[in-house]
Design a protein around this motif. Structure first.
Motif, PDB file in Angstrom:
ATOM      1  N   ASN A 190       0.996  -1.066  -0.584  1.00 35.13           N
ATOM      2  CA  ASN A 190      -0.340  -0.239  -0.047  1.00 35.13           C
ATOM      3  C   ASN A 190       0.657   1.374  -0.424  1.00 35.13           C
ATOM      4  O   ASN A 190       1.665   1.873   0.795  1.00 35.13           O
ATOM      5  N   HIS A 191       1.451   1.517  -1.503  1.00 32.16           N
ATOM      6  CA  HIS A 191       1.936   2.620  -1.299  1.00 32.16           C
ATOM      7  C   HIS A 191       1.731   4.014  -1.816  1.00 32.16           C
ATOM      8  O   HIS A 191       0.281   3.926  -2.667  1.00 32.16           O
ATOM      9  N   SER A 192       1.701   4.785  -1.096  1.00 29.99           N
ATOM     10  CA  SER A 192       0.985   6.816  -2.096  1.00 29.99           C
ATOM     11  C   SER A 192       0.884   6.588  -3.415  1.00 29.99           C
ATOM     12  O   SER A 192       0.250   7.090  -3.604  1.00 29.99           O
ATOM     13  N   ARG A 193       2.635   6.426  -3.666  1.00 26.74           N
ATOM     14  CA  ARG A 193       2.377   6.758  -5.011  1.00 26.74           C
ATOM     15  C   ARG A 193       2.424   5.583  -6.220  1.00 26.74           C
ATOM     16  O   ARG A 193       2.505   6.372  -7.358  1.00 26.74           O
ATOM     17  N   TYR A 194       2.255   4.295  -5.682  1.00 25.10           N
ATOM     18  CA  TYR A 194       2.819   3.451  -6.708  1.00 25.10           C
ATOM     19  C   TYR A 194       1.367   2.437  -6.300  1.00 25.10           C
ATOM     20  O   TYR A 194       1.401   2.140  -5.309  1.00 25.10           O
TER      21      TYR A 194
END
Lengths: 138, 785
Positions: B201-205
């Motif tokens: 769970n990544h903010s950008r990817y």
């Protein structure tokens, strides 16, 4: 013809004696009184006005030069009490003065009938009475 | 040198174009900022790519690892086959295999494409006996693994036994013949979980996994598609032994990083500010330069103006060397004034053109200026002109201000006052002429300033007429007022004060007391001088009219005398007409009575009367004679008489009456009191006044009589006061001194005493007055000449 009451106001004793004689000679006056000056006369007049009206004079022969109260002053006094007098008083100036000033001054007083230079005569006195009666008669 | 110049030119180019320069600075800085931003963005992106790569590689590796483990599992499973191609201990081994590889949910052996062995059976019953080679979509994949003789992971696909799974199939060759497949069933969820993709769970990817459809060669995505990422930035990797691709996708497509954008904008703003600042800074010198130019122009204009003033001034200007007195500069006017050219003047010094008599004074003044004792000096002196004459000039000399203590140059303003001097002399001459003219006027000319209320001028004649000096009159306050005759002072001052309000010219007369005490009659003729309709000065002439006044007085006196005599004459004629006529009229009447007398007695009586008239007439004649004597006796003998003797003599004559009436006398006469009088008259006067007082004494009181001698206005007054009956002056005042005037009924009154007395006093040149009150008393005053 009623005889008149005459007053002589003059300080000359000799004249008083003379006029006394003349009045008697004329016989036209019932009584006559003599006063040495205006004061004496006015005092007497004031007195009889109240008690003896019958003694009020008909004729006054008035001198000018007198001590105490002279002729002019007397005329001033007459003016003042005139209303109280119930009688026509005939006033003549009788003076030895023949000065025109005195004669003229006498004309300023309406109560002065005439100006008689001394000496006065019996005829004068009679004429005064007669003229008075004529005027009264008229 | 050249570079320096070109550099200066270069900077000047900018300096004079502040706006352009500012704009250029802005552009340059903007470019720099943008470049840096791009660079930064690029680096950021590289970083991001690197990071993505790492993440992707990690996930890829994990999947590969998992799949390899599965491969191991399939290989292990395949090893259960015995030489006959029959699996041995399938369940036991499967159980172990599943245990060792938690990714695997089930294992199968698929001989010839038909699923014959499944472990665990439970839940997977539906797959039993399913021929995977029959289904076209499965067949292609299955065949692919056969073809490559490698494990091939198919799917993800809808499992017969339910759920989405991946099936890894390893073709098994038994004795070089295709036997079937050894397969593992992997639940997709489990795989994703194991590889950490589920929990990623990544903010950008985010991740995506795809598979190429074996039939359509179209890419299918198995993770829920968030969006079409074809425009987003992504990385992908193919997973071996499958048609899968794993993607790592940036959530934001090709973004410019906000912080960089922010910095970029900030940088732009700074650039802009720098631009403006530069413009401003460059503008400053321009403004200053402009100002400088303006000032320069002004200065130039001023200089021109001053130069013009200097040259065209109507007064002369020179600049002088302070130490030597040489001329440094001179304007046209000065040259013109002296007739020299500028060069000639420059050759001369102050000393050489100054009149010998003025040199000393001039040098002294210059010295004082040089020493700083004075800041300027103004003087008048004579200056040499070219034609050898001297002209009068007015100088104003002051040092030209410098920082040093000692002035090095002086400036002088020179005005030709030769004409003024001549006019002055003329004015002086005419002034002195007027002054002498005024002084010859036979009257005191004076002038009074209405504003300051002071005397400003008085002519010399005052010394001659009043004896006072001009200085006294002008300098001593209220001198005029204080020297007016006391009797006239109030009148004169109040009249003068009143006229000073109305400003009407007037003439009035009053007396002044001269220095030696003489009374001087003054006629003051007063005028007002107006300036702009406002009176400023009063002036006038005081004329000595004493002689005129004396003549007038004499005239008045003689008129009075004549009037008096005329009056007396009239009185006399009156007396004659009245008093004599009264006697004659009496005589006339008596004569008539004698003539008409009826008896001797009567006649005698009248004769007596005639006698008394004769006596009276005689007395009157005597009186008249007496009066005529008094009035006609001009050369009466007067001599000094001892007054007391005469009083006593009168008392002696009247002693009988005095005793009879008990009269009291208070006599205030000094024993040596002497008066100049006619002896007979004095005796008669005193006798008459005392006998009068006794005659008119008051009945109710004893007669008190006082006789006093005193001075009134330098005149002897003999006063007789009694407490008698008095006379009413209001009625009789006008005739009290008349002949035959009597005011009482007193028989002794003859009216002759006061008449005689008055005539005697008059004949002696004196006067008699009476003051009396009825019932109080009388006072007679005899003024002795």
């Amino acid at each position: 013809m009623n005889k008149k009451i005459i007053w002589i106001i003059d300080d000359d004793a000799i004249y008083q004696t003379i006029i006394n004689k003349l009045i008697q000679k004329s016989g036209v006056f019932s009584t006559h009184s003599s006063f040495m000056n205006g004061k004496e006369a006015i005092t007497t007049l004031n007195t009889i006005l109240e008690i003896h009206e019958e003694f009020i004079p008909d004729i006054i022969l008035l001198d000018i030069n007198m001590p105490v109260m002279d002729g002019w002053e007397f005329m001033e006094e007459i003016k003042r009490i005139k209303s109280k007098i119930n009688k026509q008083i005939i006033i003549y100036i009788v003076s030895s003065s023949i000065a025109i000033e005195d004669r003229n001054k006498s004309k300023t007083f309406t109560d002065i009938i005439g100006y008689i230079p001394k000496p006065i005569s019996v005829e004068d006195l009679i004429a005064i009475v007669q003229s008075d009666e004529n005027s009264a008669g008229n | 040198m050249k570079t320096e110049k070109s550099w200066t030119n270069f900077t000047n180019w900018f300096a004079i174009r502040p706006r352009t320069s500012g704009f250029l600075v802005f552009i340059i800085l903007s470019i720099a900022v943008i470049s840096v931003s791009f660079l930064r963005n690029h680096i950021e992106r590289e970083d991001e790519r690197y990071e993505m790569n790492l993440i992707l590689s990690d996930a890829h590796q994990k999947i590969e690892q998992s799949l390899k483990n599965c491969y191991t599992t399939t290989v292990s499973l395949a090893l259960t086959l015995n030489d006959d191609g029959i699996p041995q201990n399938f369940d036991t081994i499967s159980k172990k295999l599943i245990k060792s590889n938690p990714l695997v949910s089930a294992v199968q052996l698929v001989p010839n494409g038909i699923i014959k062995y499944i472990y665990p059976m439970k839940g997977n019953e539906a797959a039993m006996d399913f021929n995977i080679l029959e289904l076209p979509n499965l067949k292609k994949e299955a065949l692919k693994s056969i073809e490559t003789q490698k494990i091939f992971f198919a799917g993800p696909l809808q499992l017969k036994q339910g759920g989405i799974g991946i099936v890894g199939r390893l073709p098994i060759y038994h004795k070089n013949n295709f036997w079937g497949f050894s397969a593992v069933v992997i639940k997709l969820d489990t795989l994703l979980e194991t590889c950490g993709i589920t929990s990623f769970n990544h903010s950008r990817y985010y991740f995506q996994i795809s598979k190429k459809d074996p039939q359509t060669a179209k890419e299918h995505f198995f993770l829920p598609l968030k969006r079409d990422f074809s425009k987003s930035y992504f990385l992908s990797k193919s997973i071996s032994d499958s048609d899968w691709k794993i993607y790592l996708i940036a959530k934001k497509a090709y973004t410019v990083y906000p912080q960089i954008l922010l910095r970029g904008i900030f940088g732009l703003i700074i650039a802009m500010l720098f631009g403006i600042l530069t413009a401003k800074l460059l503008k400053k010198p321009e403004e200053l330069g402009f100002l400088l130019k303006e000032q320069e122009a002004k200065l130039l204009k001023n200089e021109l103006k001053f130069k013009t003033i200097f040259d065209q001034a109507t007064i002369g200007f020179v600049i002088i060397e302070a130490e030597t007195g040489d001329f440094i500069e001179a304007n046209c006017k000065y040259c013109e004034m002296l007739g020299f050219t500028l060069d000639e003047i420059k050759e001369k010094g102050v000393k050489s053109i100054t009149h010998p008599d003025d040199v000393e004074k001039t040098l002294k003044n210059i010295k004082k200026l040089n020493e700083g004792k004075i800041s300027e000096y103004v003087s008048e002196k004579r200056t040499l002109t070219k034609n050898g004459n001297y002209i009068w000039v007015n100088l104003t000399v002051s040092p030209i201000l410098e920082t040093t203590d000692k002035p090095t140059t002086l400036i002088a303003f020179i005005q030709d006052i030769t004409k003024t001097k001549a006019t002055e002399a003329l004015i002086k001459k005419s002034q002195s002429r007027f002054k002498s003219l005024i002084d010859t006027i036979d009257g005191i000319v004076w002038e009074y300033d209405l504003e300051t209320m002071t005397s400003t001028f008085v002519s010399k004649k005052i010394e001659h007429l009043l004896g006072y000096s001009v200085e006294d009159f002008l300098e001593i306050p209220n001198f005029w007022e204080d020297h007016i005759h006391p009797e006239d002072r109030e009148y004169a001052i109040s009249l003068s004060a009143r006229e000073n309000k109305n400003y009407t010219n007037h003439v009035y007369e009053y007396r002044m007391i001269s220095k030696n005490g003489k009374v001087i009659w003054i006629r003051d003729i007063m005028n007002y001088v107006f300036e702009d309709g406002k009176p400023v000065i009063s002036r006038g002439i005081m004329i000595d009219i004493t002689i005129m006044k004396e003549a007038e007085n004499d005239l008045n006196n003689s008129l009075q005398l004549v009037t008096e005599q005329n009056k007396r004459l009239l009185n006399f004629s009156y007396i004659v007409s009245h008093n004599l006529r009264s006697h004659t009229s009496n005589i006339e009447s008596i004569l008539y009575l004698i003539e008409s007398a009826e008896s001797e007695d009567e006649r005698n009586e009248m004769m007596q009367l005639l006698k008394s008239v004769s006596n009276s007439l005689d007395e009157t004649m005597k009186h008249l004679n007496e009066v005529v004597n008094i009035n006609t006796n001009i050369n009466l003998v007067t001599k000094p008489l001892i007054l007391n003797n005469y009083v006593n003599k009168a008392k002696d004559i009247l002693s009988e009456q005095i005793q009879l009436n008990d009269v009291n006398f208070i006599t205030n006469i000094p024993d040596d009191a002497v008066i100049n009088y006619n002896s007979a008259y004095l005796e008669s006067i005193i006798y008459n006044l005392i006998s009068n007082a006794i005659r008119y004494k008051h009945d109710e009181r004893k007669l008190l009589m006082s006789i006093n001698l005193y001075k009134e206005n330098d005149k002897d007054v003999l006063e007789f006061t009694d407490n008698g009956i008095g006379i009413d002056l209001e009625r009789n005042g006008d005739k009290i001194f008349g002949m035959y005037k009597t005011f009482s009924d007193n028989v002794d009154a003859r009216g002759i005493g006061l008449f005689i007395t008055k005539n005697q006093v008059d004949a002696m040149g004196g006067t008699i007055t009476v003051d009396s009150k009825l019932n109080v008393g009388s006072t007679f005053k005899i003024y002795i000449k």
